[in-house]
Design a protein around this motif. Structure first.
Motif, PDB file in Angstrom:
ATOM      1  N   THR A   1      26.936  37.064  37.907  1.00 37.58           N
ATOM      2  CA  THR A   1      28.211  37.593  38.387  1.00 37.58           C
ATOM      3  C   THR A   1      28.565  37.010  39.748  1.00 37.58           C
ATOM      4  N   ARG A   2      27.613  37.011  40.648  1.00 36.42           N
ATOM      5  CA  ARG A   2      27.850  36.459  41.979  1.00 36.42           C
ATOM      6  C   ARG A   2      28.096  34.954  41.935  1.00 36.42           C
ATOM      7  N   GLY A   3      27.346  34.265  41.071  1.00 38.80           N
ATOM      8  CA  GLY A   3      27.483  32.814  41.007  1.00 38.80           C
ATOM      9  C   GLY A   3      28.857  32.377  40.544  1.00 38.80           C
ATOM     10  N   ILE A   4      29.369  32.998  39.471  1.00 44.12           N
ATOM     11  CA  ILE A   4      30.706  32.643  38.988  1.00 44.12           C
ATOM     12  C   ILE A   4      31.752  32.982  40.054  1.00 44.12           C
ATOM     13  N   HIS A   5      31.606  34.134  40.688  1.00 49.39           N
ATOM     14  CA  HIS A   5      32.553  34.533  41.739  1.00 49.39           C
ATOM     15  C   HIS A   5      32.533  33.541  42.901  1.00 49.39           C
ATOM     16  N   ARG A   6      31.353  33.038  43.232  1.00 41.05           N
ATOM     17  CA  ARG A   6      31.213  32.090  44.349  1.00 41.05           C
ATOM     18  C   ARG A   6      31.742  30.700  43.993  1.00 41.05           C
ATOM     19  N   ASP A   7      31.491  30.258  42.783  1.00 40.84           N
ATOM     20  CA  ASP A   7      31.737  28.864  42.421  1.00 40.84           C
ATOM     21  C   ASP A   7      33.115  28.590  41.838  1.00 40.84           C
ATOM     22  N   PHE A   8      33.855  29.652  41.474  1.00 40.88           N
ATOM     23  CA  PHE A   8      35.155  29.477  40.829  1.00 40.88           C
ATOM     24  C   PHE A   8      36.200  30.284  41.586  1.00 40.88           C
ATOM     25  N   ALA A   9      37.300  29.621  41.937  1.00 42.92           N
ATOM     26  CA  ALA A   9      38.371  30.280  42.690  1.00 42.92           C
ATOM     27  C   ALA A   9      39.265  31.082  41.762  1.00 42.92           C
ATOM     28  N   TYR A  10      39.650  32.278  42.214  1.00 40.74           N
ATOM     29  CA  TYR A  10      40.631  33.076  41.466  1.00 40.74           C
ATOM     30  C   TYR A  10      42.004  32.499  41.789  1.00 40.74           C
ATOM     31  N   ARG A  11      42.619  31.833  40.803  1.00 38.02           N
ATOM     32  CA  ARG A  11      43.874  31.132  41.046  1.00 38.02           C
ATOM     33  C   ARG A  11      44.769  31.232  39.809  1.00 38.02           C
ATOM     34  N   PRO A  12      45.638  32.236  39.742  1.00 36.59           N
ATOM     35  CA  PRO A  12      46.550  32.351  38.602  1.00 36.59           C
ATOM     36  C   PRO A  12      47.439  31.118  38.473  1.00 36.59           C
ATOM     37  N   GLY A  13      47.700  30.743  37.226  1.00 35.90           N
ATOM     38  CA  GLY A  13      48.625  29.646  36.966  1.00 35.90           C
ATOM     39  C   GLY A  13      47.985  28.315  36.667  1.00 35.90           C
ATOM     40  N   VAL A  14      46.694  28.143  36.978  1.00 34.90           N
ATOM     41  CA  VAL A  14      46.061  26.847  36.720  1.00 34.90           C
ATOM     42  C   VAL A  14      45.463  26.772  35.320  1.00 34.90           C
ATOM     43  N   THR A  15      45.321  27.913  34.646  1.00 31.26           N
ATOM     44  CA  THR A  15      44.807  27.944  33.282  1.00 31.26           C
ATOM     45  C   THR A  15      45.787  28.690  32.388  1.00 31.26           C
ATOM     46  N   SER A  16      45.517  28.651  31.086  1.00 31.13           N
ATOM     47  CA  SER A  16      46.340  29.377  30.120  1.00 31.13           C
ATOM     48  C   SER A  16      45.415  30.125  29.172  1.00 31.13           C
ATOM     49  N   VAL A  17      45.990  30.850  28.222  1.00 30.45           N
ATOM     50  CA  VAL A  17      45.163  31.586  27.262  1.00 30.45           C
ATOM     51  C   VAL A  17      44.368  30.634  26.375  1.00 30.45           C
ATOM     52  N   ARG A  18      44.714  29.358  26.380  1.00 30.05           N
ATOM     53  CA  ARG A  18      44.016  28.381  25.532  1.00 30.05           C
ATOM     54  C   ARG A  18      42.984  27.557  26.299  1.00 30.05           C
TER      55      ARG A  18
ATOM     56  N   MET B   1      24.545  43.704  44.405  1.00 34.46           N
ATOM     57  CA  MET B   1      25.779  44.299  43.901  1.00 34.46           C
ATOM     58  C   MET B   1      25.621  45.815  43.875  1.00 34.46           C
ATOM     59  N   ARG B   2      25.547  46.396  45.032  1.00 34.23           N
ATOM     60  CA  ARG B   2      25.393  47.844  45.139  1.00 34.23           C
ATOM     61  C   ARG B   2      26.681  48.539  44.710  1.00 34.23           C
ATOM     62  N   GLN B   3      26.537  49.616  43.936  1.00 32.01           N
ATOM     63  CA  GLN B   3      27.694  50.410  43.527  1.00 32.01           C
ATOM     64  C   GLN B   3      27.908  51.536  44.522  1.00 32.01           C
ATOM     65  N   ALA B   4      29.084  51.577  45.128  1.00 33.42           N
ATOM     66  CA  ALA B   4      29.387  52.626  46.092  1.00 33.42           C
ATOM     67  C   ALA B   4      29.457  53.971  45.380  1.00 33.42           C
ATOM     68  N   PRO B   5      28.795  54.994  45.916  1.00 34.56           N
ATOM     69  CA  PRO B   5      28.796  56.308  45.244  1.00 34.56           C
ATOM     70  C   PRO B   5      30.200  56.841  44.979  1.00 34.56           C
ATOM     71  N   GLU B   6      31.132  56.605  45.908  1.00 27.75           N
ATOM     72  CA  GLU B   6      32.483  57.133  45.709  1.00 27.75           C
ATOM     73  C   GLU B   6      33.196  56.478  44.533  1.00 27.75           C
ATOM     74  N   ASN B   7      32.738  55.280  44.130  1.00 25.43           N
ATOM     75  CA  ASN B   7      33.349  54.604  42.990  1.00 25.43           C
ATOM     76  C   ASN B   7      32.695  54.976  41.657  1.00 25.43           C
ATOM     77  N   LEU B   8      31.704  55.872  41.701  1.00 27.43           N
ATOM     78  CA  LEU B   8      31.065  56.360  40.488  1.00 27.43           C
ATOM     79  C   LEU B   8      31.482  57.790  40.160  1.00 27.43           C
ATOM     80  N   ALA B   9      32.240  58.403  41.057  1.00 22.98           N
ATOM     81  CA  ALA B   9      32.691  59.776  40.817  1.00 22.98           C
ATOM     82  C   ALA B   9      33.669  59.808  39.650  1.00 22.98           C
ATOM     83  N   ALA B  10      33.627  60.888  38.871  1.00 18.57           N
ATOM     84  CA  ALA B  10      34.546  61.037  37.739  1.00 18.57           C
ATOM     85  C   ALA B  10      35.987  61.066  38.223  1.00 18.57           C
TER      86      ALA B  10
END
Length: 317
Positions: A163-180, A1-10
């Motif tokens: 971080t990588r494992g959760i990103h790999r194993d779980f799909a980003y899918r709005p609407g299938v879950t709720s705040v509860r 998870m390398r941080q790009a230098p341009e994304n660390l600039a103020a």
């Protein structure tokens, strides 16, 4: 998870968060509480902020909660069919680079022992190391954690693998879950949004003796030319902040599989979503239906010659 230098600039951002409720019949009484004001934090400085509520509340108050967040409370005692809350702010942001090799001086197991034995971290352990309303340890959590983490992993590498494992194993899918949605339900669904992934990561870290807090905020909504837009950038976002044995907090975002950088703005942090909900409340009405809409803009103010912006009556030039 390398941080790009341009994304660390103020960077300097203009933030606008608009929440609107429309009711089919008048609401006669409304109580709302929210966490919409970006907080002062090591990664950012809030230069100006303002709030507009329509219709005008009968009562408004602001206080600092137990976590150091700014909590805004309001009451409306007369009939209305629409409520709009607009928050604007200007924030300077600069996140540090994360050096995983330095964090790897501890293993995941030795990090837990070091944190447990450090009296200076006793309050953090109490506040962020125990189960909470949305962060528990359901059956199946340990089995899943074992697929991505091992006690002999370096502490920095463990945060990367989580971080990588959760990103790999779980799909980003709005609407299938709720705040509860619970952590156990998420383990079955294998899909959700940033709030769900954050709760899962917190549950795993706390089960391993690593205090971790829920961070609510925003990410840049207009990426630089040629850059990909981050998931969750059009609404409030959530990510994990884990406590290292040296007392530093390390912020990781499983939704986007990366460390937080200067595209991230912190609004509030707590034990889980229940502590830092952007806006929630109680209304008295006979309305059979209602509609809520949310819009978020996080726009870079580029260059020293950027024009002055008035933030709901608070000017910054």
């Amino acid at each position: 998870m390398r941080q790009a230098p341009e994304n660390l600039a103020a960077r300097r951002y203009f933030v606008k968060h608009r929440t609107s409720y429309l009711y089919s019949e008048p609401v006669t009484l409304c109580h709302e509480r929210g966490f919409l004001t970006p907080r002062q934090a090591p990664s950012q400085t809030v230069l100006a902020h303002g709030t507009r509520v329509t219709p005008e509340p009968l009562l408004e108050s602001v206080h600092t909660d137990r976590f150091g967040n700014t909590s805004h409370y309001l009451e409306i005692h007369y009939p209305h069919t629409q409520l709009e809350v607009v928050k604007e702010a200007i924030v300077d942001v600069a996140w540090p680079e994360i050096h995983t090799d330095q964090l790897d001086q501890w293993t995941l197991g030795s990090a837990q022992r070091a944190i447990a034995g450090n009296a200076a971290l006793r309050l953090d352990r109490a506040m962020y190391g125990l189960p909470s309303r949305y962060v528990d340890a359901p059956g199946g959590l340990d089995a899943y954690a074992d697929t991505i983490l091992a006690p002999n992993l370096g502490f920095g590498q463990a945060l990367v693998e989580l971080t990588r494992g959760i990103h790999r194993d779980f799909a980003y899918r709005p609407g299938v879950t709720s705040v509860r949605t619970t952590v156990g339900e998420l383990l079955d669904l294998r899909a959700g949004v940033c709030q769900d992934f954050t709760h899962l990561g917190l549950a795993i870290l706390r089960s391993l003796g690593i205090p971790a807090r829920y961070v609510s905020g925003y990410i840049e909504t207009r990426p630089a030319p040629g850059k990909q837009k981050l998931e969750g950038s059009d609404a409030s976002h959530a990510w994990i902040s884990a406590l290292a044995p040296n007392g530093a907090w390390i912020d990781v975002d499983p939704t986007n599989a990366q460390f937080a950088d200067s595209r991230y703005i912190v609004t509030a942090w707590g034990r889980d979503f229940a502590d830092v909900s952007p806006l929630r409340g109680v209304v008295v009405t006979e309305a059979a239906s209602s509609r809520m809409s949310v819009g978020v803009d996080v726009l870079p103010m580029v260059g020293d010659d950027a024009p002055p912006i008035s933030v709901l009556g608070l000017s910054l030039s």
